[in-house]
Design an enzyme around this catalytic site. Structure first.
Site, short mmCIF file in Angstrom:
data_model
loop_
_atom_site.label_atom_id
_atom_site.label_comp_id
_atom_site.label_asym_id
_atom_site.label_seq_id
_atom_site.Cartn_x
_atom_site.Cartn_y
_atom_site.Cartn_z
N ASP A 1 0.86 -1.20 0.00
CA ASP A 1 0.00 0.00 0.00
C ASP A 1 0.89 1.24 0.00
OD1 ASP A 1 -1.79 2.07 0.64
OD2 ASP A 1 -1.91 1.47 2.76
N ASP B 1 -3.92 3.99 2.77
CA ASP B 1 -5.30 3.79 3.19
C ASP B 1 -5.53 2.36 3.70
OD1 ASP B 1 -5.11 2.37 0.88
OD2 ASP B 1 -6.77 3.37 -0.17
N ASP C 1 -2.06 -1.14 -3.57
CA ASP C 1 -2.38 -0.38 -4.78
C ASP C 1 -1.28 -0.52 -5.82
OD1 ASP C 1 -0.40 1.36 -3.71
OD2 ASP C 1 -1.94 2.41 -2.55
N ASP D 1 -10.49 -15.11 -16.10
CA ASP D 1 -11.26 -15.58 -14.95
C ASP D 1 -12.39 -16.51 -15.43
OD1 ASP D 1 -11.76 -15.19 -12.04
OD2 ASP D 1 -13.69 -14.42 -12.73
N GLU E 1 -8.21 -19.61 -16.41
CA GLU E 1 -8.58 -20.26 -15.16
C GLU E 1 -9.62 -21.32 -15.52
OE1 GLU E 1 -10.69 -19.72 -10.82
OE2 GLU E 1 -11.41 -18.63 -12.56
C1 NOJ Z 1 -12.05 -16.89 -9.79
C2 NOJ Z 1 -11.30 -15.87 -9.01
O1 NOJ Z 1 -9.97 -16.28 -8.86
C3 NOJ Z 1 -12.04 -15.72 -7.71
O2 NOJ Z 1 -11.31 -14.97 -6.77
C4 NOJ Z 1 -13.39 -15.13 -7.99
O3 NOJ Z 1 -14.14 -15.09 -6.79
C5 NOJ Z 1 -14.16 -15.97 -9.01
N1 NOJ Z 1 -13.35 -16.39 -10.11
C6 NOJ Z 1 -15.32 -15.20 -9.56
O4 NOJ Z 1 -14.88 -14.15 -10.37
#
Ligand code: NOJ
Length: 501
Positions: free
Chosen positions: A21, A25, A29, A190, A244
């Site tokens: 950070d 705050d 960041d 994601d 992912e």
């Molecule tokens: C996978 C991400 O790594 C996780 O942190 C997130 O909660 C879910 N996808 C939903 O976006």
């Protein structure tokens, strides 16, 4: 063949809220990341992956994006991002950003319009629901004021996009261009297997991440990645994408990693394997047999840190195993993803007070599940509280750090030859020297029960998951070990790299 940079890359995951950070705050960041680039360079990684820093109401730590082309004031400005990329490149580090295409935030202007009854075709609205459950707990449907329901596979604040609408497709190509034009080297995608849902949204029996399911892994998703690959190929500098992807087999994982689709996919089978030589061997064999470009990962911001996963009643065992698993992972062909703090041997923080918890998993499971905050506790840079150097001044970090973080801080470990930080630095430096000189293939050697020996040309890796010390396999020199060796003996919970000429 020219070897692309990402094939053997070590990528370091930065969970931005918890790394450093600079603004004071209590939340990490982009300027904090920028200040720590020399640390990352010195650690010896090739690239960083930044978790979402886009404007977001933070219903899921930023995985609920309200504007895909900006920076949340909590994390800085677009100028901060641009200077971070520039300086990372000056340090020889590539930058991957997280892209969240399965769902937006409920604050996204498209969803706000949908709530007003306009353009609901960009999300999944229905008059009646099916039996799908949110991954975080509770139903996957929430009712809006006029009686319709919308689908959210995660939190109610994360409505799922309707990828059957070409407008969604076009929008994401444009978002990718926005970040590619700002110099990013690639994307972490994601929920990459979630974008399409089966036509008609049929009920499910078992909604876990199965390869064949109406919820996940619909074949249409591959066309999205073919388009994204074409876009990436059109940019100079080997831009890449890693998905992912949760599947139940390596063969299904491999469907995403193809010359015209994603460059890489996370290999969660490695992270899910228990401390067992047979489990490790099976994952390694299955992966190398099916996935052309393998990746390996032990921890990330969604799972219990591997030191704690491998730990028994004795936390020292967890750390010894974590170090041995790391050395083994770094000897495997392919690329490895590290998670911030594992180089310090951080454990999962299991005793966070309920009032401090922020993960929607905790709330949606009505407190039955602790959620993922325990692996997201801010990094201890220095010995002294209140924030162990995470925030400037006397600011408290957004999640409390346990007192044990003092001993695990960077300040404490730096220069201490036996520390986990110095072990990571050494292992990464050795690997950097070795990687271009050893074959991409792996050969198993005979080994006693409870133990694995494998070689890649002159390098042999030995890991002892058993209860007794074993003799090291034939070698000329010991390059590195994850813990002390006893003469020619490899103790339990220890791995070693050996060289033969
Ligand atoms: C996978 C991400 O790594 C996780 O942190 C997130 O909660 C879910 N996808 C939903 O976006």
């Amino acid at each position: 063949m020219d070897i692309p940079w990402w094939r053997d890359a070590i990528v370091y995951e930065i969970y931005v809220r918890s790394f450093a950070d600079a603004s004071g705050d209590g939340v990490g960041d982009l300027a904090g990341v920028r200040e720590r680039l020399p640390y990352l360079r010195r650690l010896g990684v090739d690239a960083i992956w930044l978790t979402p820093f886009y404007p977001s109401p933070m219903a899921d730590g930023g995985y609920d994006v309200a504007n895909y082309r900006g920076v949340d004031p909590l994390f800085g400005t677009l100028a901060d991002f641009e200077s971070l990329v520039e300086q990372a490149h000056e340090h020889g580090l590539r930058v991957l950003v997280d892209i969240v295409p399965n769902h937006s935030s409920s604050e996204h202007p498209w969803f706000q319009a949908a709530l007003r009854g306009e353009r609901r075709d960009r999300y999944i609205f229905r008059d009646t629901t099916n039996n799908w459950q949110s991954t975080f707990g509770g139903p996957a449907w929430t009712k809006v004021a006029d009686g319709q329901y919308y689908l959210h596979l995660f939190a109610p604040g994360q409505p799922d996009f309707n990828w059957r609408n070409p407008e969604v497709h076009a929008e994401f190509l444009d978002i990718l261009r926005f970040w590619l034009d700002r110099g990013v080297d690639g994307f972490r995608i994601d929920v990459a297997m979630g974008l399409y849902k089966a036509e008609g949204l049929p009920d499910v029996g078992d909604q876990s991440f199965k390869s064949v399911s109406p919820v996940w892994g619909q074949p249409e998703v591959h066309n999205v990645y073919r388009d994204w690959r074409r876009l990436l190929n059109g940019y100079p500098g080997e831009r890449m994408a890693v998905g992912e992807v949760w599947t139940d087999s390596s063969e299904d994982l491999a469907l995403y990693v193809r010359p015209d689709e994603l460059h890489q996919s996370f290999n969660f089978a490695w992270l899910q394997a228990p401390w067992s030589p047979t489990a490790f061997k099976k994952v390694i064999d299955d992966t190398l047999a099916s996935v052309p470009f393998a990746t390996w990962v032990l921890s990330n911001h969604d799972v219990v840190r591997h030191r704690t996963r491998y730990g028994t009643a004795d936390p020292g065992t967890g750390l010894a195993r974590a170090r041995a698993a790391l050395l083994t992972m770094l000897a495997l062909p392919g690329s490895a993803y590290l998670y911030q703090g594992e180089e310090l041997g951080l454990p999962e923080v299991t005793d966070l007070p309920d009032e401090a918890r922020q993960d929607p998993v905790f709330f949606q499971s009505k407190g039955k599940l602790p959620g993922r905050d325990g692996c997201r506790v801010p990094i201890p840079w220095t010995v002294d509280p209140p924030s162990h150097g995470f925030s400037p001044g006397g600011v408290e970090p957004w999640l409390p750090q346990p007192a044990t973080f003092a001993e695990l801080s960077v300040e404490k470990q730096e220069g201490d030859a036996g520390s986990t930080l110095e072990f990571y630095r050494q292992a990464l430096a050795c690997r950097r020297d070795l990687v271009g000189t050893i074959p991409y293939t792996l050969e198993w050697l005979d080994s006693p029960e409870g133990v694995l020996f494998f070689s890649r040309g002159p390098l042999t890796c030995a890991i002892n998951c058993g209860l007794q010390p074993v003799h090291l396999p034939e070698h000329d020199t010991v390059l590195l070990s994850s813990g002390p060796l006893k003469g020619d003996l490899l103790p339990p919970d220890t791995a070693a790299w050996l060289m033969t000429s």
